[in-house]
Design a protein around this motif. Structure first.
Motif, mmCIF file in Angstrom:
data_model
loop_
_atom_site.group_PDB
_atom_site.id
_atom_site.type_symbol
_atom_site.label_atom_id
_atom_site.label_comp_id
_atom_site.label_asym_id
_atom_site.label_seq_id
_atom_site.Cartn_x
_atom_site.Cartn_y
_atom_site.Cartn_z
ATOM 1 N N CYS A 51 -3.685 -17.145 -43.155
ATOM 2 C CA CYS A 51 -4.482 -18.205 -42.541
ATOM 3 C C CYS A 51 -3.670 -18.843 -41.424
ATOM 4 O O CYS A 51 -2.463 -19.086 -41.583
ATOM 5 C CB CYS A 51 -4.866 -19.255 -43.585
ATOM 6 S SG CYS A 51 -6.185 -20.366 -43.072
ATOM 7 N N TRP A 100 -2.910 -21.916 -38.570
ATOM 8 C CA TRP A 100 -3.069 -23.343 -38.371
ATOM 9 C C TRP A 100 -4.099 -23.606 -37.269
ATOM 10 O O TRP A 100 -4.130 -22.890 -36.279
ATOM 11 C CB TRP A 100 -1.742 -23.993 -38.004
ATOM 12 C CG TRP A 100 -0.748 -23.967 -39.133
ATOM 13 C CD1 TRP A 100 0.304 -23.130 -39.287
ATOM 14 C CD2 TRP A 100 -0.756 -24.825 -40.286
ATOM 15 N NE1 TRP A 100 0.969 -23.397 -40.458
ATOM 16 C CE2 TRP A 100 0.348 -24.441 -41.093
ATOM 17 C CE3 TRP A 100 -1.566 -25.880 -40.706
ATOM 18 C CZ2 TRP A 100 0.646 -25.072 -42.295
ATOM 19 C CZ3 TRP A 100 -1.276 -26.506 -41.905
ATOM 20 C CH2 TRP A 100 -0.190 -26.115 -42.686
ATOM 21 N N LEU A 128 -5.055 -25.656 -42.220
ATOM 22 C CA LEU A 128 -5.116 -24.205 -42.184
ATOM 23 C C LEU A 128 -6.572 -23.801 -41.981
ATOM 24 O O LEU A 128 -7.446 -24.205 -42.736
ATOM 25 C CB LEU A 128 -4.556 -23.620 -43.484
ATOM 26 C CG LEU A 128 -3.030 -23.654 -43.603
ATOM 27 C CD1 LEU A 128 -2.577 -23.268 -44.998
ATOM 28 C CD2 LEU A 128 -2.383 -22.726 -42.562
ATOM 29 N N THR A 186 -5.747 -25.906 -47.009
ATOM 30 C CA THR A 186 -4.456 -26.445 -46.584
ATOM 31 C C THR A 186 -3.592 -26.824 -47.781
ATOM 32 O O THR A 186 -2.358 -26.722 -47.735
ATOM 33 C CB THR A 186 -4.669 -27.659 -45.664
ATOM 34 O OG1 THR A 186 -5.517 -27.273 -44.571
ATOM 35 C CG2 THR A 186 -3.350 -28.166 -45.105
ATOM 36 N N ARG A 231 5.763 -17.079 -43.626
ATOM 37 C CA ARG A 231 5.037 -17.781 -42.567
ATOM 38 C C ARG A 231 5.764 -17.685 -41.245
ATOM 39 O O ARG A 231 6.967 -17.426 -41.190
ATOM 40 C CB ARG A 231 4.798 -19.247 -42.932
ATOM 41 C CG ARG A 231 6.033 -20.129 -42.896
ATOM 42 C CD ARG A 231 5.641 -21.616 -42.922
ATOM 43 N NE ARG A 231 4.913 -21.996 -44.127
ATOM 44 C CZ ARG A 231 4.296 -23.171 -44.274
ATOM 45 N NH1 ARG A 231 4.337 -24.059 -43.274
ATOM 46 N NH2 ARG A 231 3.678 -23.473 -45.404
#
Length: 507
Positions: A386, A388, A397, A436, A446
Motif C-alpha cells: 500500500c 502513502w 495508506l 493505516t 517499506r
C-alpha cells in the motif's frame, strides 16, 4: 501571481470536503489573477495545462527534483512559459533540453511548489478542484450566471479561456459563445444503472444502444476539411485516416458527429480495448484499421442540433450515416431493453447506453438523460502493498497493490500471488484509517512511499475487465478497479486466481 499562492490554494481545496468552501477559495484566487494568468492558472488547477502533455513522465520529474528553494519566487507565468518550451522541444537533443529546463524550474521551487509542479506535469493535481467546482468558482468570481459560464465552457471546450472571458469580458461575450464546426465541445456524459430495465424507469421511452468497447471520438467536417478529436478534445486527425475517409464520404458539407472507433477482428467482433487504444495512439501507420461508429449528430449543414430532441438527431444521423450507426432500438419496453443489452454483451461489447428519446445534447454534463449499463465483475484479491496518499489523503495508506493467487505456479512459485494492478478508488475515510492502522502490523518492508505487507488480507474488487499488460508478470492488468469491501471471512488461499482473471481476455 506567485506560483506558491496557486499551490497553497490547491492544497486548501484538497483538504476540505465542503463544495462551498472549495468554490470560495478558488473564487478568491481567481479574482487576484492578472488577465494573462487566468487561462494557465485554471489549467494548472484542474490538472490540464493548456500545452497538454509535454513529454515529461514521473521518472523525469523524480530525476529533476532536488533541494527545494527556501523562498517562493516562481510565478504562474514562468511555469506557463517553461511548459511552452517543454512542449516545443523536439528532434535530436530534445530529451536533454527538457531535462535541463525541468531541473532549472524545479530547482527554483519551494517544497510545496515542487510537489504542485510534479502533479501538474503528470496530470495528478488531485486537489479536489474538479472542473465543475472550478466552473462554479469562475461564475462566483466574475459575478456571472453559472449556467452561462457552464454553457460557454461546454461549447468552447476550453475552461481556461472561458474563465478569462468571464472575468475580463462582458456578459454578452459569454452569451455569444456558440457551437462552431472545427472547435470541439465537451462530450455529453452518462450516469450509471444496474440494468437496462432500471435505466428505462428513469428515462422513459429511450434509444437503447450498444456501448462499444472502443475510444470516444468527435468528428468535425467543413467541406473536405475533417478533424477528429478525443473525449479530452485532443486533435488526433493524423492518426485516423480511415475515419477521415469515411466522414468525407458522407452526403453533407458541414457536420459534427459523436461516436466511437474500434478495431475489429476477421469476424467483425471487437478486438480487445487495449488493441484499439494502441492503434488509436499510434503516430505512424499500423496494419489494424479503426472503424468509426456514430451515435449522435450535433450539427449538420448550418443547423445546430444540440437543443433538438434525440429523436430528431437520430433521424438526421440515419439520413447521413446509415452504414455507421451504432446498433440499438427505440423502446419503452423493459424486456426489449434487456434483450438489446444481452445482444450487446453477446457481440463482445461493454453493455448498453439508455438515452431518453426527448433529451437534448447536454455537452459536458452527466445527468439522467443518458444512462450506461455495464456488468460489474467482482473478484477477491490479496493486498500485497500500500502506498502513502497525497493531497487530502496525506498521512494515510491509500493506493493498494493487488495480487491474484497462482495455485499451480504458472508465473512463479506455486501458491504465490501475482500482482495485477493498483487502486485507491472506492476507499472511504473509515477504510483509509483502518488500512493505516492495520497494514504496519503485518509489514514486511517499506520504502519512503510504500509499505509491503504479508499477503493475508483479502479485498473484494470490482473491475470492468482486464487487458493485456507487460507491466505485471501475469501478463494482464485490471481495468477500472475499485474497492467494494474487505473480506474478513476469506483467507488468502481462497482468493481468485490469475488463471481466472486471464480467462477474461478476449482472443
Amino acid at each position: 501571481m506567485l506560483l506558491d499562492e496557486l499551490a497553497l490554494t490547491a492544497d486548501t481545496v484538497a483538504s476540505t470536503r465542503s463544495r462551498l468552501a472549495k468554490v470560495d477559495a478558488l473564487a478568491e484566487l481567481l479574482r487576484r489573477l492578472e488577465p494573462d494568468e487566468i487561462a494557465p492558472a485554471v489549467g494548472f488547477l484542474v490538472g490540464k495545462p493548456r500545452q497538454g502533455r509535454v513529454g515529461v513522465g514521473w521518472r523525469g520529474v523524480a530525476a529533476a527534483t532536488g533541494e527545494p528553494a527556501t523562498e517562493a519566487e516562481l510565478t504562474v507565468d514562468e511555469l506557463d512559459t517553461v511548459l511552452d518550451r517543454l512542449a516545443a522541444a523536439s528532434g535530436a537533443g530534445s530529451s536533454g533540453e527538457r531535462s535541463r529546463e525541468l531541473r532549472e524550474l524545479i530547482g527554483r521551487a519551494t517544497t510545496r511548489e515542487q510537489g504542485f509542479i510534479g502533479r501538474v506535469l503528470l496530470g495528478e493535481v488531485g486537489t479536489g478542484a474538479l472542473e465543475g467546482v472550478v466552473t462554479d468558482a469562475i461564475a462566483r468570481a466574475a459575478d456571472r450566471p453559472v449556467d452561462l459560464v457552464r454553457r460557454a465552457a461546454m461549447l468552447s471546450g476550453d475552461l481556461g479561456e472561458t474563465a478569462r472571458l468571464a472575468l475580463t469580458g462582458a456578459e454578452a461575450e459569454l452569451a455569444a459563445v456558440g457551437l462552431e464546426v472545427g472547435r470541439p465541445v465537451l462530450p455529453m456524459l452518462a450516469a450509471t444503472a444496474s440494468s437496462a430495465a432500471a435505466a428505462l424507469e428513469t428515462t422513459g421511452e429511450a434509444s437503447v444502444e450498444f456501448k462499444l468497447d472502443g475510444a470516444r471520438i468527435q468528428v468535425h467536417r467543413s467541406g473536405d476539411d475533417v478533424r477528429v478529436f478525443t473525449r479530452n478534445l485532443a486533435d488526433v486527425t493524423h492518426r485516423l485516416p480511415e475515419v477521415v475517409e469515411v466522414v468525407r464520404g458522407l452526403p453533407v458539407h458541414d457536420v459534427i458527429l459523436d461516436g466511437e472507433t474500434l478495431s475489429l477482428d476477421e469476424d467483425g467482433a471487437p478486438r480487445p480495448f487495449q488493441e484499439t487504444m494502441s492503434r488509436f495512439g499510434a503516430e505512424t501507420a499500423r496494419e489494424s484499421v479503426l472503424h468509426p461508429w456514430f451515435f449522435d449528430v450535433l450539427h449538420v449543414d448550418g443547423r445546430d442540433l444540440l437543443d433538438e430532441p434525440l429523436s430528431t438527431r437520430l433521424v438526421e444521423l440515419e439520413r447521413i450515416a446509415p452504414g455507421h450507426r451504432i446498433p440499438g432500438e427505440v423502446t419503452a419496453d423493459p424486456d426489449v431493453a434487456e434483450r438489446v443489452s444481452r445482444d450487446a454483451l453477446s457481440a463482445g461489447q461493454e453493455g448498453v447506453v439508455v438515452k431518453a428519446i426527448g433529451s437534448p445534447y447536454a455537452a459536458g454534463r452527466r445527468g439522467s438523460s443518458w444512462i450506461k449499463v455495464k456488468p460489474v465483475l467482482t473478484y477477491d484479491l490479496v493486498v500485497l502493498a500500500c502506498e502513502w496518499g497525497s493531497g487530502r489523503r496525506t498521512g494515510w495508506l491509500s493506493n493498494l497493490h493487488l495480487g491474484a493467487l497462482d495455485p499451480i505456479g504458472e508465473f512463479g512459485k506455486p501458491g504465490a500471488f501475482v500482482m495485477v494492478g493498483k487502486t485507491f478508488k472506492g476507499l472511504t475515510d473509515e477504510l483509509l484509517r483502518w488500512q493505516t492502522e492495520r497494514f504496519p502490523q503485518i509489514e514486511t518492508r517499506r520504502t519512503e512511499h510504500t509499505v509491503w505487507v504479508e499477503p493475508s488480507i483479502v479485498v473484494e474488487i470490482a473491475i470492468d475487465g482486464v487487458q493485456r499488460s507487460s507491466r505485471y508478470p501475469g501478463g494482464i492488468a485490471l481495468r477500472f478497479a475499485r474497492v467494494k469491501r474487505y473480506r474478513d471471512d476469506k483467507s488468502a488461499a481462497e482468493a481468485d486466481t490469475i488463471q481466472t482473471l486471464r480467462g477474461l481476455l478476449r482472443g
